[in-house]
Design a protein around this motif. Structure first.
Motif, PDB file in Angstrom:
ATOM      1  N   ASP A  44       0.840  -1.197   0.000  1.00  0.00           N
ATOM      2  CA  ASP A  44       0.000   0.000   0.000  1.00  0.00           C
ATOM      3  C   ASP A  44       0.877   1.250   0.000  1.00  0.00           C
ATOM      4  O   ASP A  44       2.106   1.180  -0.097  1.00  0.00           O
ATOM      5  N   GLU A  45       0.233   2.418   0.122  1.00  0.00           N
ATOM      6  CA  GLU A  45       0.960   3.675   0.066  1.00  0.00           C
ATOM      7  C   GLU A  45       1.822   3.902   1.302  1.00  0.00           C
ATOM      8  O   GLU A  45       2.692   4.770   1.291  1.00  0.00           O
ATOM      9  N   HIS A  76      -7.674   3.174   4.180  1.00  0.00           N
ATOM     10  CA  HIS A  76      -7.253   3.891   2.972  1.00  0.00           C
ATOM     11  C   HIS A  76      -7.170   2.973   1.755  1.00  0.00           C
ATOM     12  O   HIS A  76      -7.049   3.446   0.624  1.00  0.00           O
ATOM     13  N   ILE A  77      -7.231   1.661   1.965  1.00  0.00           N
ATOM     14  CA  ILE A  77      -7.231   0.705   0.857  1.00  0.00           C
ATOM     15  C   ILE A  77      -8.681   0.425   0.486  1.00  0.00           C
ATOM     16  O   ILE A  77      -9.387  -0.298   1.194  1.00  0.00           O
ATOM     17  N   THR A  78      -9.152   1.015  -0.586  1.00  0.00           N
ATOM     18  CA  THR A  78     -10.543   0.858  -1.018  1.00  0.00           C
ATOM     19  C   THR A  78     -10.692  -0.080  -2.201  1.00  0.00           C
ATOM     20  O   THR A  78     -11.772  -0.601  -2.441  1.00  0.00           O
ATOM     21  N   SER A  79      -9.635  -0.298  -2.954  1.00  0.00           N
ATOM     22  CA  SER A  79      -9.667  -1.193  -4.110  1.00  0.00           C
ATOM     23  C   SER A  79      -8.237  -1.579  -4.457  1.00  0.00           C
ATOM     24  O   SER A  79      -7.274  -1.139  -3.799  1.00  0.00           O
ATOM     25  N   LYS A 133      -6.687  -0.545  -6.867  1.00  0.00           N
ATOM     26  CA  LYS A 133      -5.990   0.624  -7.393  1.00  0.00           C
ATOM     27  C   LYS A 133      -5.183   1.330  -6.307  1.00  0.00           C
ATOM     28  O   LYS A 133      -4.312   2.148  -6.623  1.00  0.00           O
ATOM     29  N   SER A 134      -5.459   1.016  -5.055  1.00  0.00           N
ATOM     30  CA  SER A 134      -4.751   1.653  -3.940  1.00  0.00           C
ATOM     31  C   SER A 134      -3.452   0.951  -3.588  1.00  0.00           C
ATOM     32  O   SER A 134      -2.754   1.404  -2.675  1.00  0.00           O
ATOM     33  N   VAL A 155      -1.029  10.231   2.822  1.00  0.00           N
ATOM     34  CA  VAL A 155      -2.144   9.343   2.474  1.00  0.00           C
ATOM     35  C   VAL A 155      -3.473   9.919   2.959  1.00  0.00           C
ATOM     36  O   VAL A 155      -4.482   9.886   2.237  1.00  0.00           O
ATOM     37  N   VAL A 214      -6.641  10.876   0.558  1.00  0.00           N
ATOM     38  CA  VAL A 214      -7.981  10.315   0.762  1.00  0.00           C
ATOM     39  C   VAL A 214      -9.017  11.428   0.930  1.00  0.00           C
ATOM     40  O   VAL A 214     -10.119  11.368   0.373  1.00  0.00           O
ATOM     41  N   GLU A 244      -9.714  12.996  -2.487  1.00  0.00           N
ATOM     42  CA  GLU A 244     -10.545  12.127  -3.330  1.00  0.00           C
ATOM     43  C   GLU A 244     -12.008  12.163  -2.881  1.00  0.00           C
ATOM     44  O   GLU A 244     -12.925  12.204  -3.721  1.00  0.00           O
TER      45      GLU A 244
END
Length: 380
Positions: free
Chosen positions: A130-131, A156-159, A161-162, A267, A271, A274
């Motif tokens: 992750d980031e 913070h990990i929603t998909s 794509k993260s 991060v 978030v 977004e």
């Protein structure tokens, strides 16, 4: 009565048999220390403590007996040696809650670099990061996303794509075990290495990913390298990555301290941005929809464009009480034909189908006989 009193040395005392143990202690204190009595002294005979209120004969002392002198044990005053002055509840509360076991920092560091942060299992390809630089098994992360069981610390990990798909270079354990040689010691070393050692390494320098050396992730390619390789042999790294890179393309693995706090702030800001973007987009969408609904309501209420109102007024004047002649037959036929075509399209009528065709379905094709007042059989 002659008694031998053993303390720092051996002292001989001549006393009467009817005195008490307390008197004997006072005589010994006067002779040994020059004081009247010492309350801290205890007299023992044959391994048992003598009661100071008992006479010597009652205590079992006879002529020529040996008495041992020792000091009382200090304590019992809240110094931790006794709980007599404390309440029972306080004593039980000390042992009611089990203290957590201490974690070895070295083992915790190794687990952070060799195990999935979400499931705790050993890292096995395919892996992602992750980031914040945390390492995961992709399968465990996908299950958590599908089942919506992601912990609050990983919100913070929603998909997918993260996260970044990683390209890890595994360590070959075959060469290590063969170099150690046969024997029970080599098998024990191999088992220990499999349990504690890292499974991946830097493809350039060969350093193990065990937390002792810092590593970075190249975002565009997902290759994991050591910082030493990036710093000392950039040409080899450039050849491995397929081109040059910038500082923004590199992400640290498992950062700590100020670097971790900085990454967390970045991060959190990303978030929040977004969410604000999605909220603004949703608001614009509702605004556009409300404008369309208002325009449609205006048309229904008579707020139609001027051209439509003019055409409607012209038709009304030509049809109701107007001096203008009504529309000709050709216009009426054309309008009827257009309505028929529209109705046919709506009902999906086959081409060439007419009313006679549909009537033939329900008739025999014979001419209809006119009936009279007679019965039908007589009429035939």
């Amino acid at each position: 009565m002659q008694l031998f009193v053993r303390g720092e040395g051996t002292t001989v005392l001549h006393t009467a048999g009817h005195i008490t143990v307390g008197d004997l202690r006072a005589v010994y204190a006067r002779k040994a220390y020059g004081v009247t009595d010492v309350q801290a002294l205890v007299l023992l005979h044959q391994g048992r403590q003598l009661n100071e209120h008992m006479q010597l004969a009652q205590a079992g002392l006879c002529d020529g007996a040996t008495v041992t002198v020792c000091s009382r044990l200090r304590g019992g005053g809240g110094d931790g040696g006794s709980t007599g002055a404390e309440s029972r509840s306080c004593y039980l509360e000390m042992y009611a809650e089990r203290k957590p076991d201490k974690v070895n920092p070295a083992e915790e560091l190794l687990a952070r670099w060799t195990r999935c942060r979400l499931s705790g299992e050993r890292l096995a390809p395919p892996c992602v990061a992750d980031e914040l630089g945390s390492l995961f098994n992709k399968e465990s992360l996908v299950h958590a996303l599908l089942n919506k069981t992601m912990p609050a610390g990983l919100a913070h990990i929603t998909s997918l794509k993260s996260v970044v798909n990683l390209k890890l270079d595994p360590i070959s354990r075959a060469a290590t075990s063969s170099a150690a040689g046969p024997g029970p010691s080599s098998s024990r070393n191999s088992r220990a290495a499999g349990a504690d050692a890292a499974d991946f390494q830097c493809p350039v320098t060969g350093l193990e990913m065990n937390g002792r050396c810092p590593f970075v992730i190249h975002r565009p390619s997902g290759v994991v390298l050591s910082e030493r390789a990036v710093r000392e042999v950039p040409a080899a790294c450039e050849e491995l990555l397929g081109g040059k890179w910038t500082a923004d393309d590199l992400m640290p693995v498992n950062p700590q301290g100020e670097e971790l706090e900085k990454r967390q702030q970045q991060v959190a800001a990303a978030v929040a941005a977004e969410r604000a973007r999605k909220k603004a987009k949703k608001a614009d969408k509702h605004k556009d929809k409300a404008g369309e609904n208002g325009h449609a309501a205006g048309v229904r209420d008579g707020d139609s464009p001027p051209s439509i109102r003019a055409v409607a007024a012209t038709a009304a004047v030509g049809s109701v009480g107007s001096k203008r002649p009504a529309a000709g037959p050709a216009v009426a036929v054309a309008a009827a034909t257009a309505d028929a075509v529209a109705a046919a399209k709506k009902l999906k009528v086959p081409a060439g189908a007419t009313s006679e065709v549909y009537k033939s379905i329900f008739s025999t094709g014979q001419p209809k006989i006119k009936e009279t007042f007679l019965c039908r059989s007589a009429g035939g």
